[in-house]
Design a protein around this motif. Sequence first.
Motif: not given
Length: 294
Positions: A154, A207, A219, A235, A239, A245
Amino acid sequence: MTQDLLKIEFSLPEADYDAAVLFLSTAIQHGWEESQAVDGTTHFSTYLENHEEGREVARQIGARWPHSGIRTEEAQSQDWGQSWREFFTPIECGGRFEILPPWLSDEQHAEFTPIIIEPKMAFGTGHHPTTALCLTCIADLNREGHIAPGMEFLDLGTGSGILGIGLAKLGLHGLGLDIDPQAIACARENAEINAVAEAFSVAVGGITTLPEDKRFQVIVANILSKPLIFMAKDILSHLAPGGCLALSGILVEQAQDVIRAYKRLGLPDPVQRDEGEWCGLLWTHVVRAEGAES
């Protein structure tokens, strides 16, 4: 039919450079041009479609830096593309990627993965330190084996799509989201130019527009500190366990605030990578965080 834009130009000495970049990064969603004189003075130039917003930005610049020689003028939208042609130079990021405009695509170097970006009024040409920093983090993740072809990503706040395109060129597939329809149109065009449209889809949204059960193995979010703090729980809820991340758009002085927000949800300290006034935060092999729904 061309559209009238408001062009803003001003110049500042070296001592004011960092403060000016910080101001522009928060006041303008897309990019700006910079050129430096021998004495260290930087000339800034940008275009805005919204004249009222542009005049307010100009007013603030004049109030903060009365010595800047701030000036505005009407310009046609075609001037925007021409101005980028005059200053856009290829950029190498992380020893892996090379950012080029279409008119320089034939000059790409074989040792780099090319990302062709059509410069338009959307943030993310690679010239801003946060974009280059995030691409460097992606290159390092790939080099260290933390991301691999086939993973789903993402790209939150995709802008021009540059980060998603970089991931897609490494063999990943995923989604780019942005609340700005103009940015999404730009990202879609860039994905097609780079022949990754099948691997990288884009959509208007944030989101919270994702299905609750949707998970990504990677992400990336190059936004700003306050939104990253506000969206931390959302967020992390998207995940996948063991995922990576990468957060950027963060001033070094604000990094600890962002880190605390994510540590409160169960993450450990990240790897922090600084470039000037800006930094990127990187987590790998993230386990299920407290407060993130499964």
